[in-house]
Write a protein that holds these residues in place. Structure first.
Motif, short mmCIF file in Angstrom:
data_model
loop_
_atom_site.label_atom_id
_atom_site.label_comp_id
_atom_site.label_asym_id
_atom_site.label_seq_id
_atom_site.Cartn_x
_atom_site.Cartn_y
_atom_site.Cartn_z
N GLU A 177 0.83 -1.20 0.00
CA GLU A 177 0.00 0.00 0.00
C GLU A 177 0.87 1.26 0.00
N GLN A 178 1.96 1.23 0.75
CA GLN A 178 2.81 2.41 0.86
C GLN A 178 3.51 2.74 -0.46
N ILE A 179 3.93 1.72 -1.20
CA ILE A 179 4.62 1.98 -2.47
C ILE A 179 3.67 1.90 -3.66
N GLU A 180 2.36 1.79 -3.36
CA GLU A 180 1.33 1.72 -4.41
C GLU A 180 1.60 0.59 -5.41
N LEU A 181 1.79 -0.59 -4.85
CA LEU A 181 2.04 -1.78 -5.65
C LEU A 181 0.70 -2.35 -6.09
N ASN A 182 0.14 -1.76 -7.12
CA ASN A 182 -1.21 -2.11 -7.57
C ASN A 182 -1.15 -3.24 -8.59
N VAL A 183 -0.96 -4.46 -8.09
CA VAL A 183 -0.84 -5.63 -8.95
C VAL A 183 -1.72 -6.74 -8.40
N SER A 184 -1.77 -7.83 -9.13
CA SER A 184 -2.44 -9.03 -8.62
C SER A 184 -1.53 -9.66 -7.57
N LEU A 185 -1.96 -9.65 -6.31
CA LEU A 185 -1.11 -10.03 -5.18
C LEU A 185 -1.66 -11.31 -4.53
N HIS A 186 -0.76 -12.29 -4.34
CA HIS A 186 -1.15 -13.57 -3.75
C HIS A 186 -0.20 -13.89 -2.59
N PHE A 187 -0.71 -14.58 -1.56
CA PHE A 187 0.11 -14.96 -0.41
C PHE A 187 0.03 -16.48 -0.22
N LEU A 188 1.18 -17.05 0.20
CA LEU A 188 1.27 -18.51 0.22
C LEU A 188 2.22 -18.94 1.34
N PRO A 189 1.78 -19.82 2.27
CA PRO A 189 2.69 -20.36 3.29
C PRO A 189 3.39 -21.61 2.75
N ILE A 190 4.72 -21.64 2.80
CA ILE A 190 5.44 -22.77 2.21
C ILE A 190 6.65 -23.17 3.07
N SER A 191 7.13 -24.36 2.80
CA SER A 191 8.48 -24.77 3.17
C SER A 191 9.08 -25.38 1.91
N ALA A 192 10.00 -24.66 1.29
CA ALA A 192 10.59 -25.14 0.04
C ALA A 192 11.36 -26.42 0.27
N LEU A 193 12.07 -26.52 1.38
CA LEU A 193 12.89 -27.70 1.65
C LEU A 193 12.03 -28.93 1.89
N GLN A 194 10.94 -28.77 2.63
CA GLN A 194 10.07 -29.92 2.96
C GLN A 194 8.99 -30.16 1.91
N GLY A 195 8.77 -29.20 1.01
CA GLY A 195 7.79 -29.39 -0.05
C GLY A 195 6.38 -29.01 0.31
N ASP A 196 6.19 -28.26 1.40
CA ASP A 196 4.84 -27.86 1.81
C ASP A 196 4.25 -26.83 0.86
N ASN A 197 3.07 -27.12 0.31
CA ASN A 197 2.32 -26.22 -0.57
C ASN A 197 3.09 -25.82 -1.82
N ILE A 198 3.95 -26.69 -2.31
CA ILE A 198 4.68 -26.42 -3.55
C ILE A 198 3.89 -26.96 -4.75
N VAL A 199 3.59 -28.25 -4.73
CA VAL A 199 2.81 -28.85 -5.82
C VAL A 199 1.42 -29.26 -5.33
N SER A 200 1.34 -29.69 -4.09
CA SER A 200 0.04 -30.10 -3.53
C SER A 200 -0.14 -29.49 -2.15
N ALA A 201 -1.36 -29.45 -1.70
CA ALA A 201 -1.68 -28.84 -0.40
C ALA A 201 -1.00 -29.62 0.72
N SER A 202 -0.54 -28.89 1.74
CA SER A 202 0.18 -29.50 2.84
C SER A 202 -0.75 -29.73 4.03
N ALA A 203 -0.59 -30.91 4.63
CA ALA A 203 -1.36 -31.21 5.83
C ALA A 203 -0.88 -30.40 7.03
N ASN A 204 0.31 -29.81 6.91
CA ASN A 204 0.86 -29.01 8.01
C ASN A 204 0.25 -27.61 8.09
#
Length: 436
Positions: A177-204
Motif C-alpha cells: 500500500e505504501q509503495i502503491e504496488l497495484n498488482v495481482s497479489l497472492h500470499f502462500l505459506p510454504i516450506s521449500a525444503l520440505q515441499g509444503d504447498n509447492i505442488v500439492s496442499a500441505s497437511a501441516n
C-alpha cells in the motif's frame, strides 16, 4: 487447457539472500517431475543416505555459487506441465547483485517474492521485513510486473505458526500500500525444503485454503502489456542493401516491431525527420508476408527512398510518439562509482545511442524508511531514484508504463563502457503519490 494452448509464463524468484529462492525452484522442478533422471538419482541418493537433498544445486550453475552457497548470476530454467509452459529466472538475493535481479525481472510475467519467516523481526508491534524484500518489491513496481506471489518460506522452522504467517502477510500488505504496488497479489505459506504447498496442499497448514504454488502459477493470466493494440512502432536496427548499382536496387529496413501491427500498404511516419511513406513489402524470417504484429523480427521496404539509418523509428502515421530531448525517469543505479551529474553518459534506447546529461536528481528512495530523500547529490550502488535528463539527440520514446520496449533505456559510462544504470521513462511525477 493444454500446455500448448496456455500462454508461456515467465516468472522470477526474488527476495533477500538465503530466503530459499534456489531451493524453491529445485523443489518445484523435483516435485513436478521435470528433472533429468541423473538429477533425480542424485537427490534420491542424498535422501537414502539420510542427507538433506541439495535442491539449490539444480539452479546454482557457477562454481562460485556452489562454493559460497549464494546465487550470483541469473539462472534460467525451462519446464512444462500438462497445463502450461514456464521459464523460470532464479535471481540473486544479495544486494551486491541487484542489477542481475533487474535483468531477470525485466521480462517477467510474475514474481515470487520469498520471505524467510525465521528472519522477520517480530520484536515490535509490526513485523519488520528485510531491506532487500522492500527493494525488490520497488523494482518490480518500476518494471510493471503484473503478478506477485509472496511466499512465506521456512514455516517448518517456526512450527507452521499461522499467527506469524498472518503477521507477515499484514506487513507486506502495508508495504504494498505504501509503495502503491497495484498488482495481482497472492500470499502462500510454504516450506521449500520440505515441499509444503509447492505442488500439492500441505497437511501441516490446514488453515490455508488457497492454491499450492504450482497450480497457482498454472492459473495466472499473462497480460503484461497489450503491445499489439498500440500504434505501430518499428525500431530500425540495420539498413540492408542489395544490388546497389542496379536498377532494381533493394533497400530494406531490419529490426523488431515493438508495438502495433503493420501490413502492406500502411502509411507510416519516419522519426525523427517526420517524413511519410507507405509499406511496400514485409519480410519475416519465413519469407514474404502481408501482415506483422508486435514482437516480430522483420525486414520492410517503403514505396519511396528516404534517408533512414540505425536508431530511427518507423511508426504509424497517426502515432502520438514525437522526438523529445528532455525526460523524467526512474533509475536503478548499478555501478560502484556513484552517479555524477557533472558528467555526460551514453544513453541507449532501443537501437539508438546518444550522449545524455543528468540535469537533476529529483529524489532518491530510502529503502529502509520507504521515504524520499529530496536533497541527494548522487545515486550510489543499488540506489533507486528519480532524475531529470536531457539527451544530445532527440529520442523517439514513450513512457515505460505504455510500452516497456520503447520506454526503457540503459546508461553507459563512456570511459569504462560499463552499464551503470537501467532507466524507465515516467509519464508524470505527481507530488501526492509514491511514484518511484
Amino acid at each position: 487447457m493444454t500446455a500448448n494452448s496456455a500462454p508461456l509464463l515467465r516468472f522470477i524468484t526474488a527476495g533477500s539472500v538465503d530466503d530459499g529462492k534456489s531451493t524453491l525452484i529445485g523443489r518445484l522442478l523435483y516435485d513436478s517431475k521435470t528433472l533429468l533422471s541423473d538429477q533425480i538419482d542424485k537427490l534420491n541418493r542424498a535422501a537414502d543416505n539420510g542427507e538433506t537433498p541439495d535442491f539449490a544445486s539444480l539452479t546454482d550453475g557457477l562454481a562460485a555459487e556452489r562454493e559460497q552457497g549464494i546465487t550470483i548470476d541469473v539462472a534460467y530454467r525451462y519446464f512444462a506441465t500438462a497445463k502450461r509452459k514456464f521459464i523460470i529466472a532464479d535471481t540473486p538475493g544479495h544486494e551486491q547483485y541487484t542489477r542481475n535481479m533487474v535483468t531477470g525481472a525485466s521480462t517477467a510475467d510474475a514474481a515470487i517474492i520469498l520471505v524467510d519467516a525465521t528472519r522477520v523481526d517480530f520484536s515490535g508491534e509490526t513485523p519488520v521485513l528485510l531491506p532487500q524484500t522492500k527493494r525488490h518489491s520497488a523494482i518490480l513496481k518500476l518494471l510493471g510486473c503484473p503478478n506477485i506471489i509472496v511466499a512465506v518460506n521456512k514455516l517448518d522452522l517456526v512450527g507452521y505458526d499461522e499467527t506469524k504467517y498472518q503477521a507477515i502477510v499484514a506487513a507486506y500488505r502495508a508495504l504494498a500500500e505504501q509503495i502503491e504496488l497495484n498488482v495481482s497479489l497472492h500470499f502462500l505459506p510454504i516450506s521449500a525444503l520440505q515441499g509444503d504447498n509447492i505442488v500439492s496442499a500441505s497437511a501441516n497448514t490446514p488453515w490455508y485454503q488457497g492454491l499450492p504454488l504450482l497450480p497457482l502459477l498454472e492459473s495466472l493470466p499473462v497480460s503484461r502489456h497489450n503491445a499489439a493494440g498500440q500504434p505501430a512502432y518499428f525500431s530500425v536496427q540495420r539498413v540492408a542493401r542489395q544490388d546497389g548499382s542496379s536498377s532494381d536496387d533493394f533497400r530494406g529496413y531490419q529490426g523488431r516491431l515493438e508495438a502495433g501491427r503493420l501490413k502492406t500498404g500502411d502509411e507510416v511516419k519516419i522519426l525523427p525527420n517526420g517524413q511519410t511513406a507507405r509499406i511496400a513489402e514485409i519480410y519475416s524470417p519465413e519469407g514474404k508476408t502481408d501482415n506483422a504484429e508486435a514482437g516480430d523480427v522483420l525486414t520492410i521496404t517503403l514505396d519511396t527512398d528516404i534517408d533512414i539509418s540505425r536508431g530511427n523509428a518507423i511508426v504509424a502515421a497517426a502515432s502520438p510518439v514525437a522526438p523529445e530531448q528532455q525526460f523524467q525517469a526512474a533509475l536503478c543505479w548499478f555501478d560502484h562509482t556513484p552517479l555524477n551529474i557533472r558528467r555526460k553518459y551514453l544513453l541507449k534506447h532501443t537501437t539508438q545511442t546518444t550522449a545524455v546529461k543528468i540535469s537533476a536528481i529529483d529524489y532518491v528512495w530510502d529503502v529502509h524508511t520507504l521515504s524520499r530523500v529530496q536533497s541527494a547529490d548522487d545515486l550510489k550502488l543499488n540506489d533507486i531514484g528519480h532524475v531529470s535528463l536531457k539527451t544530445q539527440q532527440p529520442l523517439n520514446a514513450t513512457a515505460y508504463d505504455e510500452n516497456p520496449a520503447t520506454g526503457a533505456f540503459i546508461l553507459i559510462d563512456e570511459a569504462t563502457n560499463h552499464t551503470v544504470a537501467a532507466g524507465m521513462i515516467r509519464s508524470r511525477n505527481t507530488a501526492d503519490s509514491f511514484e518511484i
